[in-house]
Design an enzyme around this catalytic site. Structure first.
Site, PDB file in Angstrom:
ATOM      1  N   ASP A   1       0.855  -1.177   0.000  1.00 13.42           N
ATOM      2  CA  ASP A   1       0.000   0.000   0.000  1.00 13.42           C
ATOM      3  C   ASP A   1       0.897   1.234   0.000  1.00 13.42           C
ATOM      4  O   ASP A   1       2.094   1.159   0.325  1.00 13.42           O
ATOM      5  CB  ASP A   1      -0.887  -0.042   1.244  1.00 13.42           C
ATOM      6  N   MET A   2       0.332   2.370  -0.327  1.00 15.80           N
ATOM      7  CA  MET A   2       1.110   3.606  -0.387  1.00 15.80           C
ATOM      8  C   MET A   2       0.910   4.468   0.873  1.00 15.80           C
ATOM      9  O   MET A   2       1.762   4.520   1.746  1.00 15.80           O
ATOM     10  CB  MET A   2       0.725   4.386  -1.644  1.00 15.80           C
ATOM     11  N   ASP A   3      -0.243   5.118   0.985  1.00 16.48           N
ATOM     12  CA  ASP A   3      -0.470   6.075   2.066  1.00 16.48           C
ATOM     13  C   ASP A   3      -0.569   5.371   3.412  1.00 16.48           C
ATOM     14  O   ASP A   3      -1.323   4.416   3.584  1.00 16.48           O
ATOM     15  CB  ASP A   3      -1.743   6.871   1.785  1.00 16.48           C
TER      16      ASP A   3
ATOM     17  N   SER B   1      -2.758   0.560  -4.372  1.00 17.07           N
ATOM     18  CA  SER B   1      -3.227   1.779  -3.728  1.00 17.07           C
ATOM     19  C   SER B   1      -4.637   2.132  -4.153  1.00 17.07           C
ATOM     20  O   SER B   1      -5.140   1.653  -5.172  1.00 17.07           O
ATOM     21  CB  SER B   1      -2.274   2.927  -4.112  1.00 17.07           C
ATOM     22  N   GLY B   2      -5.267   2.981  -3.354  1.00 12.53           N
ATOM     23  CA  GLY B   2      -6.502   3.602  -3.791  1.00 12.53           C
ATOM     24  C   GLY B   2      -6.238   4.706  -4.788  1.00 12.53           C
ATOM     25  O   GLY B   2      -7.173   5.245  -5.389  1.00 12.53           O
TER      26      GLY B   2
ATOM     27  N   LYS C   1      -8.260  -5.107  -3.367  1.00  9.64           N
ATOM     28  CA  LYS C   1      -6.836  -5.327  -3.631  1.00  9.64           C
ATOM     29  C   LYS C   1      -6.478  -6.807  -3.588  1.00  9.64           C
ATOM     30  O   LYS C   1      -5.606  -7.271  -4.324  1.00  9.64           O
ATOM     31  CB  LYS C   1      -5.991  -4.563  -2.605  1.00  9.64           C
TER      32      LYS C   1
ATOM     33  N   ASP D   1      -1.949  -0.845   5.915  1.00 12.65           N
ATOM     34  CA  ASP D   1      -2.238  -0.149   7.175  1.00 12.65           C
ATOM     35  C   ASP D   1      -3.719   0.116   7.414  1.00 12.65           C
ATOM     36  O   ASP D   1      -4.114   0.418   8.541  1.00 12.65           O
ATOM     37  CB  ASP D   1      -1.498   1.198   7.215  1.00 12.65           C
TER      38      ASP D   1
ATOM     39  N   ASN E   1      -8.910  -1.092   3.652  1.00 13.70           N
ATOM     40  CA  ASN E   1      -8.928  -1.504   2.248  1.00 13.70           C
ATOM     41  C   ASN E   1      -7.757  -2.420   1.904  1.00 13.70           C
ATOM     42  O   ASN E   1      -7.639  -2.870   0.761  1.00 13.70           O
ATOM     43  CB  ASN E   1      -8.924  -0.290   1.320  1.00 13.70           C
TER      44      ASN E   1
END
Length: 284
Positions: free
Chosen positions: A27-29, A61-62, A211, A234, A237
């Site tokens: 994931d990114m954020d 990611s979203g 995902k 984290d 999602n």
């Protein structure tokens, strides 16, 4: 060239035995990025070493595909991008999979959010298409949040009439998305996924889209097993994605449900937890 991350202390619990990792998905954020939304500088030499070893690194990611492709432009060749919470998967500009929504559902979501806003909720809609993201709100505070995640975005007079394949509808709530906007979308939860993807974001997608579904499809296409897959997340999602990997890590800053669901715990996003964990497990 920056040094690779310092390995973790031996107290970090990890599976026993050698690590035959072929795919790393993050994931990114709140996970790879620190709270200032920065990609760690140590990532670039680490990616070069992973590529040399034949390990595929995939952001999940979203965020919009165009946004992810720009962030990783220097290393994008051959990289798989799991964008829009798994509804759109792309490699070298070629779509690998997608899960478009019915346009009538997207339009009803827009109308629902209009009613929420009329009742005083400070919320806005982002209709996420394959080509661009579409918004009706024009105030700078909202557009600043949109630009963080949607490089390709367009202001439209009527977001119910978008001519694009809609793969997700995202809602940004300046308050708490989990407490205000998400409950107001309960009517959609019976047929679609309503996922809190951050403190201020709620994503609505087809029930078949997440995902984890995107990751499992990628594993099948590449012949990679869950035991050869490492995943970091984290927020809510990321749950299904964690289920698709034996080496599943929740960040120390993760939502409590994510911590419960993952097999292992990584240091926080502000402590470079993704790269420090990869460095130790793979001996970078």
């Amino acid at each position: 060239m920056p040094a690779l991350p310092t390995p973790l202390a031996d107290t970090l619990p990890l599976p026993a035995g050698p690590a035959d990792i072929r795919l790393i998905v993050t994931d990114m954020d709140g996970t790879l990025l620190d709270d200032a939304k920065r990609i760690p500088g140590e990532l670039w030499p680490a990616l070069a070493e992973l590529r040399r070893r034949g390990v595929l690194f995939s952001p999940a990611s979203g965020r919009q595909y165009a946004t992810l492709a720009r962030q990783f432009a220097r290393v994008a060749e051959g990289m798989v991008f799991i964008a829009e919470n798994g509804t759109y998967v792309v490699r070298d500009g070629v779509e690998l999979s997608s899960d478009p929504m019915d346009g009538s559902v997207a339009a009803e979501l827009v109308r629902t959010v209009r009613r929420l806003a009329a009742d005083g909720v400070d919320v806005g809609t982002v209709v996420c298409g394959k080509r661009a993201a579409y918004v009706e709100r024009t105030d700078e505070a909202f557009l600043a949040e949109v630009r963080r995640y949607y490089v390709e975005h367009r202001i439209v007079a009527d977001a119910t009439a978008v001519e694009d394949d809609v793969i997700k509808v995202a809602l940004f709530d300046f308050g708490s998305a989990e407490r205000s906007t998400a409950p107001a979308l309960a009517g959609f939860a019976g047929t679609h996924q309503v996922v809190v993807s951050g403190e201020h974001w709620v994503d609505v997608m087809n029930r078949t889209a997440n995902k984890g579904a995107a990751l499992r499809g990628l594993q099948r296409a590449l012949g990679i097993t869950p035991a050869q897959t490492m995943v970091f997340g984290d927020h809510l999602n990321d749950l299904e994605m964690l289920d698709a990997a034996h080496w599943s890590f929740a960040m120390a800053n993760a939502h409590p449900e994510v911590v419960r669901r993952a097999r292992h715990l990584a240091p926080s996003n502000n402590d470079n937890g993704v790269l420090r964990t990869i460095s130790r497990v793979l001996g970078l």
